[in-house]
Design a protein around this motif. Structure first.
Motif, PDB file in Angstrom:
ATOM      1  N   CYS A  19       0.714  -0.866   0.317  1.00 30.83           N
ATOM      2  CA  CYS A  19       0.011  -0.030  -0.192  1.00 30.83           C
ATOM      3  C   CYS A  19       0.472   1.493   0.084  1.00 30.83           C
ATOM      4  N   HIS A  64       0.062   4.310   0.927  1.00 29.97           N
ATOM      5  CA  HIS A  64       0.135   4.900   1.871  1.00 29.97           C
ATOM      6  C   HIS A  64       0.376   4.806   3.413  1.00 29.97           C
ATOM      7  N   GLY A  70      -4.152   2.453  -7.980  1.00 26.98           N
ATOM      8  CA  GLY A  70      -4.247   4.234  -7.416  1.00 26.98           C
ATOM      9  C   GLY A  70      -3.467   4.604  -8.706  1.00 26.98           C
ATOM     10  N   THR A 111       1.018   2.969  -8.617  1.00 21.62           N
ATOM     11  CA  THR A 111       1.066   3.124  -6.988  1.00 21.62           C
ATOM     12  C   THR A 111      -1.053   1.909  -6.866  1.00 21.62           C
ATOM     13  N   TYR A 135      -3.368   0.339  -3.309  1.00 15.73           N
ATOM     14  CA  TYR A 135      -4.002   0.746  -2.116  1.00 15.73           C
ATOM     15  C   TYR A 135      -4.155  -0.267  -1.178  1.00 15.73           C
ATOM     16  N   ARG A 193      -6.881   5.043  -0.212  1.00 14.11           N
ATOM     17  CA  ARG A 193      -6.439   5.580  -1.487  1.00 14.11           C
ATOM     18  C   ARG A 193      -7.135   7.545  -1.731  1.00 14.11           C
ATOM     19  N   GLN A 194      -7.581   7.505  -0.880  1.00 15.37           N
ATOM     20  CA  GLN A 194      -8.403   8.582  -1.063  1.00 15.37           C
ATOM     21  C   GLN A 194      -7.591   9.713  -0.106  1.00 15.37           C
ATOM     22  N   GLU A 235      -4.579  10.684  -1.931  1.00 11.38           N
ATOM     23  CA  GLU A 235      -4.967  11.345  -3.233  1.00 11.38           C
ATOM     24  C   GLU A 235      -5.117  13.191  -2.319  1.00 11.38           C
TER      25      GLU A 235
END
Ligand SMILES: [Zn+2]
Length: 86
Positions: A53, A55, A68, A72, A74, A80-81, A84
């Motif tokens: 992931c 993140h 993503g 990428t 996630y 993912r959000q 972003e």
């Protein structure tokens, strides 16, 4: 008496036909079972690519990854959000 003979012949013909069909079906079933036995069973733990992931860095199987932008991936839509948003 003639009709009775015709009926008897018909009955025998139908009986033979049905017997034949039953044997055909049994043979088909046997063939299917043999094919099933020969087919290698799919391993439940088949090797799968592990992705990280972008993140939180957790590793997860490719089938569970959420793609993503770019390369990428996630672990969840929330991450993912979050990525972003920055
Ligand atoms: Zn994550």
């Amino acid at each position: 008496m003639k009709y009775l003979l015709v009926l008897a012949v018909l009955w025998v013909a139908i009986w033979l036909w049905r017997k034949n069909r039953r044997e055909e079906m049994r043979e088909a079933e046997r063939e299917q079972a043999a094919a099933r036995a020969q087919r290698p069973t799919a391993a439940p733990s088949a090797p799968q690519a592990m992705l990280r992931c972008a993140h939180c860095g957790v590793h997860l199987p490719a089938s569970d990854a959420i793609a993503g932008p770019g390369e990428t991936v996630y672990c969840s839509a929330a991450h993912r959000q979050a990525a972003e948003r920055g």
